[in-house]
Design an enzyme around this catalytic site. Structure first.
Site, mmCIF file in Angstrom:
data_model
loop_
_atom_site.group_PDB
_atom_site.id
_atom_site.type_symbol
_atom_site.label_atom_id
_atom_site.label_comp_id
_atom_site.label_asym_id
_atom_site.label_seq_id
_atom_site.Cartn_x
_atom_site.Cartn_y
_atom_site.Cartn_z
ATOM 1 N N HIS A 31 51.332 7.644 -34.765
ATOM 2 C CA HIS A 31 50.055 8.061 -34.213
ATOM 3 C C HIS A 31 49.104 6.876 -34.210
ATOM 4 O O HIS A 31 49.138 6.066 -35.129
ATOM 5 C CB HIS A 31 49.451 9.206 -35.035
ATOM 6 C CG HIS A 31 48.388 9.932 -34.307
ATOM 7 N ND1 HIS A 31 47.089 9.499 -34.264
ATOM 8 C CD2 HIS A 31 48.445 11.050 -33.547
ATOM 9 C CE1 HIS A 31 46.391 10.322 -33.520
ATOM 10 N NE2 HIS A 31 47.180 11.269 -33.068
ATOM 11 N N ASP A 67 53.126 16.984 -32.899
ATOM 12 C CA ASP A 67 54.157 17.464 -31.975
ATOM 13 C C ASP A 67 55.510 17.668 -32.631
ATOM 14 O O ASP A 67 56.396 18.280 -32.036
ATOM 15 C CB ASP A 67 54.323 16.466 -30.818
ATOM 16 C CG ASP A 67 53.098 16.465 -29.929
ATOM 17 O OD1 ASP A 67 52.633 17.559 -29.618
ATOM 18 O OD2 ASP A 67 52.615 15.382 -29.585
HETATM 19 N N1 ACO Z 1 59.608 5.472 -32.896
HETATM 20 C C1 ACO Z 1 59.966 4.181 -33.124
HETATM 21 N N2 ACO Z 1 59.091 3.156 -33.220
HETATM 22 C C2 ACO Z 1 57.791 3.450 -33.058
HETATM 23 C C3 ACO Z 1 57.338 4.750 -32.825
HETATM 24 C C4 ACO Z 1 58.305 5.789 -32.759
HETATM 25 N N3 ACO Z 1 57.933 7.051 -32.535
HETATM 26 N N4 ACO Z 1 56.001 4.749 -32.708
HETATM 27 C C5 ACO Z 1 55.619 3.489 -32.860
HETATM 28 N N5 ACO Z 1 56.696 2.687 -33.095
HETATM 29 C C6 ACO Z 1 56.686 1.243 -33.395
HETATM 30 C C7 ACO Z 1 56.402 0.412 -32.148
HETATM 31 O O1 ACO Z 1 57.595 0.058 -31.480
HETATM 32 C C8 ACO Z 1 55.686 -0.767 -32.745
HETATM 33 O O2 ACO Z 1 56.655 -1.587 -33.366
HETATM 34 P P1 ACO Z 1 56.433 -3.203 -33.445
HETATM 35 O O3 ACO Z 1 55.205 -3.399 -34.255
HETATM 36 O O4 ACO Z 1 57.678 -3.691 -34.066
HETATM 37 O O5 ACO Z 1 56.278 -3.649 -32.019
HETATM 38 C C9 ACO Z 1 54.849 -0.146 -33.873
HETATM 39 O O6 ACO Z 1 55.574 1.027 -34.283
HETATM 40 C C10 ACO Z 1 53.433 0.251 -33.457
HETATM 41 O O7 ACO Z 1 53.534 1.094 -32.309
HETATM 42 P P2 ACO Z 1 52.477 1.183 -31.128
HETATM 43 O O8 ACO Z 1 53.150 1.673 -29.907
HETATM 44 O O9 ACO Z 1 51.730 -0.107 -31.062
HETATM 45 O O10 ACO Z 1 51.494 2.286 -31.669
HETATM 46 P P3 ACO Z 1 50.388 2.989 -30.840
HETATM 47 O O11 ACO Z 1 49.299 3.334 -31.787
HETATM 48 O O12 ACO Z 1 50.015 2.194 -29.633
HETATM 49 O O13 ACO Z 1 51.112 4.310 -30.276
HETATM 50 C C11 ACO Z 1 52.111 6.451 -30.216
HETATM 51 C C12 ACO Z 1 51.048 5.553 -30.889
HETATM 52 C C13 ACO Z 1 51.966 6.378 -28.694
HETATM 53 C C14 ACO Z 1 51.830 7.887 -30.646
HETATM 54 C C15 ACO Z 1 53.516 5.993 -30.665
HETATM 55 O O14 ACO Z 1 53.639 6.070 -32.069
HETATM 56 C C16 ACO Z 1 54.635 6.783 -29.972
HETATM 57 O O15 ACO Z 1 55.037 6.422 -28.878
HETATM 58 N N6 ACO Z 1 55.144 7.885 -30.640
HETATM 59 C C17 ACO Z 1 56.118 8.709 -30.010
HETATM 60 C C18 ACO Z 1 55.452 9.625 -28.968
HETATM 61 C C19 ACO Z 1 54.656 10.749 -29.635
HETATM 62 O O16 ACO Z 1 55.099 11.398 -30.563
HETATM 63 N N7 ACO Z 1 53.430 10.965 -29.082
HETATM 64 C C20 ACO Z 1 52.550 12.032 -29.550
HETATM 65 C C21 ACO Z 1 51.331 11.447 -30.223
HETATM 66 S S1 ACO Z 1 50.314 12.719 -30.894
HETATM 67 C C22 ACO Z 1 49.466 13.306 -29.558
HETATM 68 O O17 ACO Z 1 49.203 12.661 -28.562
HETATM 69 C C23 ACO Z 1 49.051 14.684 -29.673
#
Ligand code: ACO
Length: 428
Positions: free
Chosen positions: A306, A363
């Protein structure tokens, strides 16, 4: 004296004021930055940018705290009442008996949609995604309710909020009936908010759907837990569209569109797809987690991570408890819940997820709960939208009432061609 931070640019010093919220969070006020220094800030994804001051919802992502108008969300768990929380968010305090009765009556009286609007559903293909229909139909409400196109009349807020909160569930249910080729069921004035929605979804002309208390409480709680989350993607979209003084229906329709994306509200569908994929034996939970860690796989562990929560998502904690309670009371078993538990166990013991502070988000468990109460997967994000609507309305209204609100218009750093001569490559 007011606190400031000092910025040094080209040998000159500028003093930028610090502002502080009621919970102690601090921000640098850069309102005068460009005027005084000629500089702008660059913050892709707005991860460090406060776009407004707001008194609606407080989140502490490090501590896993979420409060609506000061009330921790866990306190809604025992007697979940979505309508009461909707009022709280929009009007800033819990409703008294009279306010609650008046608002409930308005919800009941305005549940129907115009008959000619009903025909529009036939114009969509049967395969149309319900989120697309929802967005289009909420926008269409502004054609049928010109009396609510004005944005500067706070006296109308209760009436327009009731209409939209009531009609979104009618539209959502009709979109679902259309996708199944079933006749629409009109709202039943005897039923309360959640049960009326389930009636419009699942009753048949020859057989009434009966909703038990367990289902009603679970859905009320799920809607409450989605009801607001400060400046998330869809709410910021509603505020941005509303900042041009667009009406409430149109502003919220754009919120539905933003919510649809798989990185936002659409993630609950992706979670179920992931769990089914594992259940069908195409991968073990261990293999899935391994792939989610490989950047080249294009997969993520859906329902994990998140932007704001870097400890745990308090909504996920309540929803996990709700899922366990629901399955126990219903005496049901869902293999997808077992897989979710397993994925969580593996991920929380894995340094990749621990170091990046990735925890289950709202979620992760919402999909298994929705499945248990019979909601089809293509309606998951629609349910999220119904839940999030009071938050969108609250933010739209807060912005309209603010004396400092301006049209949202970010700037950019241009990285394209320098000035270039027009020399056509077309012949003749
Ligand atoms: N699985 C694997 N790796 C992940 C995940 C995940 N679910 N989420 C983040 N990471 C990793 C990224 O690859 C990144 O790694 P790095 O530092 O080695 O490059 C690091 O964790 C940071 O991730 P970001 O994408 O920069 O985090 P951001 O805050 O931009 O994104 C998000 C948050 C979009 C929710 C992300 O965690 C994600 O895509 N999760 C899966 C989708 C999801 O569950 N979305 C629902 C969110 S809740 C809502 O909207 C109600």
């Amino acid at each position: 004296m007011a606190e400031t931070v000092t910025l040094q640019v080209d040998g000159k010093e500028y003093h930028l004021p610090l502002v502080q919220g009621t919970e102690g969070e601090r921000a640098i006020d850069i309102t005068r930055l460009r005027a005084e220094t000629g500089l702008i800030t660059l913050d892709p994804g707005y991860a460090n940018t406060g776009s407004c001051e707001s008194a609606i919802t407080y989140i502490d992502g490090e501590q896993g705290i979420l409060r609506y108008r000061g009330i921790p969300i866990e306190q809604f768990e025992n007697h979940p009442n979505f309508v009461e929380v909707a009022w709280l968010l929009i009007f800033g305090k819990l409703p008294d008996q009279q306010e609650y009765a008046r608002f409930s009556e308005a919800l009941t009286n305005t549940a129907n949609i115009d008959e000619s609007m009903k025909h529009n559903f036939q114009g969509f293909p049967r395969s149309a995604p319900p989120m697309a229909i929802l967005s289009a139909m909420i926008n269409a409400l502004s054609c049928f309710h010109p009396e609510f196109r004005k944005v500067d009349d706070p006296d109308q807020l209760e009436a327009v909020a009731a209409r939209l909160i009531s009609k979104i569930r009618t539209i959502a249910a009709y979109a679902y009936r259309r996708s199944r080729g079933k006749p629409v069921m009109y709202p039943d004035p005897k039923l309360r908010y959640v049960t009326n929605f389930l009636h419009m979804m699942f009753s048949q002309p020859y057989e009434e759907y009966i909703c038990d208390d367990i289902t009603q409480d679970a859905l009320n709680l799920l809607l409450i837990l989605h009801a607001d989350h400060e400046q998330n993607c869809s709410t910021s979209t509603v505020r941005m569209v509303g900042s041009s003084q667009a009406n409430l229906f149109t502003s919220c329709a754009s919120g539905v569109s933003a919510l649809w994306g798989p990185l936002h509200g659409g993630a609950n569908v992706q979670v179920i797809d992931m769990l089914k994929h594992i259940h069908e034996g195409q991968m073990t939970p261990e293999e899935y987690v391994r792939r989610a860690k490989e950047k080249t796989s294009g997969e993520r562990l859906m329902g994990f991570g998140h932007r704001v929560y870097k400890n745990f998502d308090p909504r996920a904690v309540v929803l996990q408890r709700t899922a366990e309670r629901l399955f126990r009371k219903m005496n049901k078993h869902d293999p997808l819940l077992d897989i979710a538990r397993k994925l969580e166990e593996i991920a929380l013991a894995d340094s990749y997820f621990v170091e990046r502070k990735l925890y289950p988000n709202v979620d992760f468990y919402s999909g298994v709960i929705l499945r248990a109460i019979g909601i089809p997967v293509n309606m998951f994000t629609v349910i999220f939208a119904i839940g999030r609507l009071p938050g969108w309305i609250a933010h739209w209204a807060e912005q309209n009432a603010s004396s400092t609100a301006r049209i949202s218009r970010p700037r950019q750093i241009y990285t394209g061609n320098p000035e270039t001569r027009y020399v056509s490559l077309l012949k003749g």
